[in-house]
Design a protein around this motif. Structure first.
Motif, PDB file in Angstrom:
ATOM      1  N   THR A  56       0.789  -1.232   0.000  1.00 40.79           N
ATOM      2  CA  THR A  56       0.000   0.000   0.000  1.00 40.79           C
ATOM      3  C   THR A  56       0.825   1.288   0.000  1.00 40.79           C
ATOM      4  OG1 THR A  56      -0.133   0.051   2.426  1.00 40.79           O
ATOM      5  CG2 THR A  56      -1.895  -1.129   1.248  1.00 40.79           C
ATOM      6  N   CYS A  57       2.139   1.187  -0.006  1.00 40.81           N
ATOM      7  CA  CYS A  57       2.965   2.390   0.143  1.00 40.81           C
ATOM      8  C   CYS A  57       4.032   2.518  -0.941  1.00 40.81           C
ATOM      9  CB  CYS A  57       3.630   2.394   1.518  1.00 40.81           C
ATOM     10  SG  CYS A  57       2.481   2.237   2.894  1.00 40.81           S
ATOM     11  N   PRO A  58       3.637   2.668  -2.207  1.00 45.07           N
ATOM     12  CA  PRO A  58       4.645   2.744  -3.265  1.00 45.07           C
ATOM     13  C   PRO A  58       5.498   4.010  -3.217  1.00 45.07           C
ATOM     14  CG  PRO A  58       2.491   3.235  -4.150  1.00 45.07           C
ATOM     15  CD  PRO A  58       2.284   2.773  -2.731  1.00 45.07           C
ATOM     16  N   ALA A  59       5.039   5.037  -2.515  1.00 46.90           N
ATOM     17  CA  ALA A  59       5.831   6.262  -2.426  1.00 46.90           C
ATOM     18  C   ALA A  59       7.087   6.063  -1.583  1.00 46.90           C
ATOM     19  CB  ALA A  59       4.989   7.389  -1.837  1.00 46.90           C
ATOM     20  N   TYR A  60       7.062   5.095  -0.671  1.00 45.27           N
ATOM     21  CA  TYR A  60       8.209   4.854   0.208  1.00 45.27           C
ATOM     22  C   TYR A  60       8.832   3.476   0.010  1.00 45.27           C
ATOM     23  CZ  TYR A  60       7.221   9.202   2.440  1.00 45.27           C
ATOM     24  OH  TYR A  60       7.034  10.536   2.652  1.00 45.27           O
ATOM     25  N   PHE A  61       8.003   2.467  -0.186  1.00 43.05           N
ATOM     26  CA  PHE A  61       8.523   1.110  -0.348  1.00 43.05           C
ATOM     27  C   PHE A  61       8.969   0.936  -1.799  1.00 43.05           C
ATOM     28  CE2 PHE A  61       8.729  -3.055   1.682  1.00 43.05           C
ATOM     29  CZ  PHE A  61       9.061  -3.843   0.605  1.00 43.05           C
ATOM     30  N   ARG A  62      10.134   1.468  -2.077  1.00 39.78           N
ATOM     31  CA  ARG A  62      10.708   1.314  -3.410  1.00 39.78           C
ATOM     32  C   ARG A  62      12.219   1.314  -3.247  1.00 39.78           C
ATOM     33  NH1 ARG A  62       8.567   7.040  -4.849  1.00 39.78           N
ATOM     34  NH2 ARG A  62      10.231   8.314  -4.022  1.00 39.78           N
ATOM     35  N   GLY A  63      12.841   0.621  -4.114  1.00 38.52           N
ATOM     36  CA  GLY A  63      14.287   0.503  -4.034  1.00 38.52           C
ATOM     37  C   GLY A  63      14.680  -0.871  -3.530  1.00 38.52           C
ATOM     38  N   LEU A  64      15.861  -1.254  -3.891  1.00 36.64           N
ATOM     39  CA  LEU A  64      16.364  -2.581  -3.547  1.00 36.64           C
ATOM     40  C   LEU A  64      16.466  -2.786  -2.037  1.00 36.64           C
ATOM     41  CD1 LEU A  64      17.376  -5.211  -4.758  1.00 36.64           C
ATOM     42  CD2 LEU A  64      19.670  -4.230  -4.797  1.00 36.64           C
ATOM     43  N   HIS A  65      16.814  -1.743  -1.304  1.00 36.84           N
ATOM     44  CA  HIS A  65      16.989  -1.892   0.143  1.00 36.84           C
ATOM     45  C   HIS A  65      15.684  -2.281   0.839  1.00 36.84           C
ATOM     46  CE1 HIS A  65      16.268   2.320  -0.843  1.00 36.84           C
ATOM     47  NE2 HIS A  65      15.684   2.457   0.327  1.00 36.84           N
TER      48      HIS A  65
END
Length: 164
Positions: free
Chosen positions: A121-130
């Motif tokens: 539900t949080c694509p603005a923050y949950f992005r990137g390999l880490h």
């Protein structure tokens, strides 16, 4: 018929996404902080997973610290942290090491569930390999913990449901 370009159920506002990610990372951080050094040494191979989770947790925390929490978000987090404090209190008041360990592992499971909620539900923050590495590493750790004690998934899910 063409597919819609936006999701049918829209993602929450970016401020809500931020609050959810802060909650997930905080839950994992609190659970890790409650692991006593003597218990950490007894984890064996799982201690490497805990170290990896710590490393990815720090990197993901950098993403959420770029934005300040609003007053409403602080109130919402405070209410949820109050609920989670009950679980921490249960863990600290546990009479045996086995019960304390089960409560700790359930806290990790609840953190994993919060993190999966962020992924969905949080694509603005949950992005990137880490972020994906944190999820993968924490999933591997929690699956190993569940093999030791199958009830941690049930307890951890209940903790998540109370605070979500």
């Amino acid at each position: 018929m063409r597919r819609p370009t936006t999701p049918i159920i829209p993602y929450p506002h970016e401020a809500i996404q931020h609050t959810r990610c802060v909650l997930a990372l905080s839950m994992i951080t609190v659970a890790l902080s409650l692991l006593k050094p003597e218990a950490f040494s007894q984890l064996g191979d799982l201690s490497k997973q805990v170290e990896k989770v710590n490393r990815w947790l720090d990197r993901c925390g950098d993403d959420t610290q770029k934005r300040k929490l609003s007053a409403g978000a602080k109130r919402e987090l405070d209410a949820r942290f109050h609920i989670l404090a009950g679980h921490v209190g249960d863990m600290q008041s546990a009479t045996t090491d086995a019960t304390r360990w089960t409560q700790w592992a359930a806290g990790m499971w609840a953190g994993l569930t919060f993190l999966e909620d962020c992924r969905n539900t949080c694509p603005a923050y949950f992005r990137g390999l880490h972020w994906h590495n944190l999820l993968k590493t924490l999933t591997k750790l929690c699956n190993a913990l569940e093999k030791v004690d199958p009830q941690i998934a049930e307890i951890g899910t209940r903790v998540y449901e109370k605070a979500a």
